[in-house]
Scaffold this active site. Sequence first.
Site, PDB file in Angstrom:
ATOM      1  N   ARG A   1       0.810  -1.237   0.000  1.00  0.00           N
ATOM      2  CA  ARG A   1       0.000   0.000   0.000  1.00  0.00           C
ATOM      3  C   ARG A   1       0.836   1.277   0.000  1.00  0.00           C
ATOM      4  NH1 ARG A   1      -3.163  -2.959   3.805  1.00  0.00           N
ATOM      5  NH2 ARG A   1      -4.803  -4.058   2.696  1.00  0.00           N
TER       6      ARG A   1
ATOM      7  N   LYS B   1       3.730  11.447 -11.299  1.00  0.00           N
ATOM      8  CA  LYS B   1       2.889  10.634 -12.180  1.00  0.00           C
ATOM      9  C   LYS B   1       3.625   9.328 -12.414  1.00  0.00           C
ATOM     10  CE  LYS B   1      -0.063  13.637 -14.973  1.00  0.00           C
ATOM     11  NZ  LYS B   1      -0.379  14.131 -16.333  1.00  0.00           N
TER      12      LYS B   1
ATOM     13  N   GLU C   1      10.496  17.990 -24.311  1.00  0.00           N
ATOM     14  CA  GLU C   1       9.825  18.410 -23.059  1.00  0.00           C
ATOM     15  C   GLU C   1      10.413  19.741 -22.564  1.00  0.00           C
ATOM     16  OE1 GLU C   1       7.183  16.730 -22.270  1.00  0.00           O
ATOM     17  OE2 GLU C   1       7.516  14.551 -22.242  1.00  0.00           O
TER      18      GLU C   1
ATOM     19  N   LYS D   1       8.327  22.909 -13.728  1.00  0.00           N
ATOM     20  CA  LYS D   1       7.482  21.748 -13.410  1.00  0.00           C
ATOM     21  C   LYS D   1       7.144  21.724 -11.920  1.00  0.00           C
ATOM     22  CE  LYS D   1       6.171  17.110 -14.116  1.00  0.00           C
ATOM     23  NZ  LYS D   1       6.249  15.879 -14.872  1.00  0.00           N
TER      24      LYS D   1
ATOM     25  N   GLU E   1      -3.621  17.091 -11.110  1.00  0.00           N
ATOM     26  CA  GLU E   1      -4.168  17.502 -12.412  1.00  0.00           C
ATOM     27  C   GLU E   1      -5.670  17.781 -12.396  1.00  0.00           C
ATOM     28  OE1 GLU E   1      -2.135  15.771 -15.896  1.00  0.00           O
ATOM     29  OE2 GLU E   1      -4.111  15.691 -16.814  1.00  0.00           O
TER      30      GLU E   1
ATOM     31  N   ARG F   1      -2.182  21.768 -14.065  1.00  0.00           N
ATOM     32  CA  ARG F   1      -1.186  20.740 -14.421  1.00  0.00           C
ATOM     33  C   ARG F   1      -1.401  20.194 -15.834  1.00  0.00           C
ATOM     34  NH1 ARG F   1       1.663  15.902 -10.888  1.00  0.00           N
ATOM     35  NH2 ARG F   1       2.906  15.162 -12.660  1.00  0.00           N
TER      36      ARG F   1
ATOM     37  N   ASN G   1       0.626  18.841 -20.539  1.00  0.00           N
ATOM     38  CA  ASN G   1       0.239  17.877 -21.566  1.00  0.00           C
ATOM     39  C   ASN G   1       0.252  18.499 -22.971  1.00  0.00           C
ATOM     40  OD1 ASN G   1      -1.876  15.131 -21.751  1.00  0.00           O
ATOM     41  ND2 ASN G   1      -0.410  15.339 -20.075  1.00  0.00           N
TER      42      ASN G   1
ATOM     43  N   HIS H   1       0.689  16.366 -26.055  1.00  0.00           N
ATOM     44  CA  HIS H   1       0.570  14.953 -25.661  1.00  0.00           C
ATOM     45  C   HIS H   1      -0.719  14.295 -26.153  1.00  0.00           C
ATOM     46  CE1 HIS H   1       3.965  16.028 -23.182  1.00  0.00           C
ATOM     47  NE2 HIS H   1       4.075  14.810 -22.706  1.00  0.00           N
TER      48      HIS H   1
ATOM     49  N   HIS I   1       0.464  11.134 -27.665  1.00  0.00           N
ATOM     50  CA  HIS I   1       0.124   9.820 -27.109  1.00  0.00           C
ATOM     51  C   HIS I   1      -0.636   8.975 -28.139  1.00  0.00           C
ATOM     52  CE1 HIS I   1       0.487  10.856 -22.515  1.00  0.00           C
ATOM     53  NE2 HIS I   1       1.645  10.641 -23.090  1.00  0.00           N
TER      54      HIS I   1
ATOM     55  N   HIS J   1       8.796   8.799 -26.992  1.00  0.00           N
ATOM     56  CA  HIS J   1       7.807   9.715 -26.402  1.00  0.00           C
ATOM     57  C   HIS J   1       8.093  11.166 -26.819  1.00  0.00           C
ATOM     58  CE1 HIS J   1       5.022  11.436 -23.531  1.00  0.00           C
ATOM     59  NE2 HIS J   1       6.000  12.171 -23.025  1.00  0.00           N
TER      60      HIS J   1
HETATM   61  N1  NAD Z   1       5.810  10.588 -15.205  1.00  0.00           N
HETATM   62  C1  NAD Z   1       5.900  11.659 -15.960  1.00  0.00           C
HETATM   63  O1  NAD Z   1       5.564  12.786 -15.560  1.00  0.00           O
HETATM   64  C2  NAD Z   1       6.457  11.528 -17.341  1.00  0.00           C
HETATM   65  C3  NAD Z   1       6.895  12.668 -18.033  1.00  0.00           C
HETATM   66  C4  NAD Z   1       7.431  12.508 -19.304  1.00  0.00           C
HETATM   67  C5  NAD Z   1       7.574  11.237 -19.847  1.00  0.00           C
HETATM   68  N2  NAD Z   1       7.156  10.160 -19.143  1.00  0.00           N
HETATM   69  C6  NAD Z   1       7.360   8.817 -19.661  1.00  0.00           C
HETATM   70  O2  NAD Z   1       8.767   8.599 -19.751  1.00  0.00           O
HETATM   71  C7  NAD Z   1       9.021   7.658 -20.783  1.00  0.00           C
HETATM   72  C8  NAD Z   1      10.129   8.173 -21.676  1.00  0.00           C
HETATM   73  O3  NAD Z   1      11.287   8.363 -20.898  1.00  0.00           O
HETATM   74  P1  NAD Z   1      12.732   8.364 -21.574  1.00  0.00           P
HETATM   75  O4  NAD Z   1      12.716   9.258 -22.749  1.00  0.00           O
HETATM   76  O5  NAD Z   1      13.693   8.595 -20.504  1.00  0.00           O
HETATM   77  O6  NAD Z   1      12.824   6.898 -22.175  1.00  0.00           O
HETATM   78  P2  NAD Z   1      13.531   5.562 -21.626  1.00  0.00           P
HETATM   79  O7  NAD Z   1      13.329   5.410 -20.198  1.00  0.00           O
HETATM   80  O8  NAD Z   1      13.062   4.480 -22.532  1.00  0.00           O
HETATM   81  O9  NAD Z   1      15.069   5.858 -21.889  1.00  0.00           O
HETATM   82  C9  NAD Z   1      15.513   6.077 -23.208  1.00  0.00           C
HETATM   83  C10 NAD Z   1      16.671   5.129 -23.588  1.00  0.00           C
HETATM   84  O10 NAD Z   1      17.880   5.628 -23.010  1.00  0.00           O
HETATM   85  C11 NAD Z   1      18.536   4.585 -22.281  1.00  0.00           C
HETATM   86  N3  NAD Z   1      19.292   5.281 -21.248  1.00  0.00           N
HETATM   87  C12 NAD Z   1      18.856   5.788 -20.093  1.00  0.00           C
HETATM   88  N4  NAD Z   1      19.822   6.503 -19.505  1.00  0.00           N
HETATM   89  C13 NAD Z   1      20.908   6.424 -20.293  1.00  0.00           C
HETATM   90  C14 NAD Z   1      22.213   6.970 -20.226  1.00  0.00           C
HETATM   91  N5  NAD Z   1      22.566   7.808 -19.263  1.00  0.00           N
HETATM   92  N6  NAD Z   1      23.089   6.653 -21.202  1.00  0.00           N
HETATM   93  C15 NAD Z   1      22.705   5.839 -22.234  1.00  0.00           C
HETATM   94  N7  NAD Z   1      21.483   5.339 -22.374  1.00  0.00           N
HETATM   95  C16 NAD Z   1      20.585   5.628 -21.408  1.00  0.00           C
HETATM   96  C17 NAD Z   1      17.408   3.725 -21.824  1.00  0.00           C
HETATM   97  O11 NAD Z   1      17.872   2.438 -21.469  1.00  0.00           O
HETATM   98  C18 NAD Z   1      16.528   3.722 -23.073  1.00  0.00           C
HETATM   99  O12 NAD Z   1      17.036   2.829 -24.028  1.00  0.00           O
HETATM  100  C19 NAD Z   1       7.723   7.433 -21.509  1.00  0.00           C
HETATM  101  O13 NAD Z   1       7.159   6.228 -21.081  1.00  0.00           O
HETATM  102  C20 NAD Z   1       6.862   8.592 -21.063  1.00  0.00           C
HETATM  103  O14 NAD Z   1       5.498   8.288 -21.102  1.00  0.00           O
HETATM  104  C21 NAD Z   1       6.603  10.275 -17.903  1.00  0.00           C
HETATM  105  O1  LIG Z   2       3.621  15.652 -15.310  1.00  0.00           O
HETATM  106  C1  LIG Z   2       2.660  15.836 -16.048  1.00  0.00           C
HETATM  107  O2  LIG Z   2       1.559  16.181 -15.606  1.00  0.00           O
HETATM  108  C2  LIG Z   2       2.761  15.633 -17.506  1.00  0.00           C
HETATM  109  O3  LIG Z   2       1.765  15.647 -18.200  1.00  0.00           O
HETATM  110  C3  LIG Z   2       4.124  15.416 -18.068  1.00  0.00           C
HETATM  111  C4  LIG Z   2       4.132  14.717 -19.409  1.00  0.00           C
HETATM  112  O4  LIG Z   2       5.318  15.109 -20.077  1.00  0.00           O
HETATM  113  C5  LIG Z   2       4.206  13.200 -19.294  1.00  0.00           C
HETATM  114  O5  LIG Z   2       4.406  12.630 -20.545  1.00  0.00           O
HETATM  115  C6  LIG Z   2       3.063  12.535 -18.564  1.00  0.00           C
HETATM  116  O6  LIG Z   2       3.365  11.184 -18.298  1.00  0.00           O
HETATM  117  C7  LIG Z   2       1.792  12.525 -19.337  1.00  0.00           C
HETATM  118  O7  LIG Z   2       0.791  12.229 -18.459  1.00  0.00           O
HETATM  119  P1  LIG Z   2      -0.611  11.624 -18.881  1.00  0.00           P
HETATM  120  O8  LIG Z   2      -1.456  11.869 -17.680  1.00  0.00           O
HETATM  121  O9  LIG Z   2      -1.082  12.362 -20.098  1.00  0.00           O
HETATM  122  O10 LIG Z   2      -0.389  10.187 -19.172  1.00  0.00           O
HETATM  123 ZN    ZN Z   3       5.707  13.867 -21.775  1.00  0.00          ZN
END
Ligand code: NAD
Ligand SMILES: O=C(O)C(=O)C[C@@H](O)[C@H](O)[C@H](O)COP(=O)(O)O
Ligand code: ZN
Length: 371
Positions: free
Chosen positions: A128, A150, A192, A234, A244, A248, A252, A255, A259, A272
Amino acid sequence: MSASSASESPCRLQVALGSRSYPIHIGPGLLGDPQWLTPHLAGRQVMIVTNETVAPLYLERCRAALSEDLEVRELVLPDGEATKSLEQVSRIWDALLEAGFNRRCTLVALGGGVIGDMVGFAAACYQRGVAFVQVPTTLLAQVDSSVGGKTGVNHPLGKNMIGAFWQPRAVLVDTDTLATLPERELSAGLAEVIKYGLIRDAGFLAWLETAIPSLRALDATSLTQAIERSCAIKADIVAADETEQGVRALLNLGHTFGHAIEAHQGYGAWLHGEAVGAGMAMAAEFSARLGWLSMADVERVREIIAAAGLPLAAPAGMTVDDFLARMRLDKKNVDSRLRLVLLHALGDACIHDDAPPESLAAFLEDYPRQA
Ligand SMILES: NC(=O)c1ccc[n+]([C@@H]2O[C@H](COP(=O)([O-])OP(=O)(O)OC[C@H]3O[C@@H](n4cnc5c(N)ncnc54)[C@H](O)[C@@H]3O)[C@@H](O)[C@H]2O)c1
Ligand SMILES: O=C(O)C(=O)C[C@@H](O)[C@H](O)[C@H](O)COP(=O)(O)O
Ligand SMILES: [Zn+2]
């Protein structure tokens, strides 16, 4: 980027959430230095979760920051957006249970956004809710996904459809890790960064217009400036609206289209950040169609996205119905009203649910596709 002394004082931002808050430390050399990670551990049980690409690069350095008296486990998952699934999150839960970890354990997410989102979700649900620390190693994760809580996984029908808001105890951004990042991933992260300028800070956008070449050349000073400004924006938005309910949603921008592209193309086919880049170009152009943005501004948006090495056109063969079917599932929508983040000016974004559906369909029909 050059490695510098770990004793150098990094930038410290704070994400303030009512009575709670957590720090974002940004600087070189943080990863191997115990002073950054240790204070955020909930107890003696620690699991570092990373992937098969990041492990050989940084796992040892991260492990070295944890003292011998801690009970440390490591879990190395496969790489890729296609692995951002419940199946892989289950592997984290299995490993925690097999290790006998309890509620005072801490998960460390070492990697990009995929690892961060999955580890955060695993932490949100394990017994939990347990503590986790974000150690982002991609530019995208350092400027965006590691901050704000998120967490979640993809569903075949839509991005991040299963998840939870669950905040980390701290975010440790070691800027040295960007030295090994592939060029395409760096460009994805810039999407981003550009987003923050477009939604909130025209001055930052203007700075980025000149700084893109040095950012792409991994200039340490420019990268640090871009990361700090992005995280500050951010943190500010998340502090105002953690779950959100309102502002917030501006994060997006691009996105809703992006997406749809990611899910339609198959997770991982478009990064992404690439989908968000094209999505922001689409949002700018649709804003102009509705009379809210000048064509000169649209041209600036297109130029900076292209300069960052990101696509502008939508995928070849993606139809209006392909877009609309995915966009109807977007989490921002209220009842059956489709909500979009659009631009009223550069640096000024707004949430709209009043775009005439026929204008959107016509826009999607006309928007250029890749050859
Ligand atoms: N939670 C949020 O608020 C939020 C915000 C934006 C994006 N996202 C999510 O994040 C994801 C994308 O993240 P990403 O772009 O980091 O992709 P990713 O995590 O797939 O990383 C990109 C690639 O880089 C490699 N890598 C990581 N660090 C490295 C380094 N220092 N040197 C060499 N290679 C390295 C990874 O193994 C992968 O192959 C998506 O799923 C997206 O939906 C979430
Ligand atoms: O933090 C947030 O809020 C964002 O929307 C950041 C985005 O860059 C990110 O890709 C996020 O994961 C998108 O959220 P979602 O709720 O549309 O899935
Ligand atoms: Zn994003």
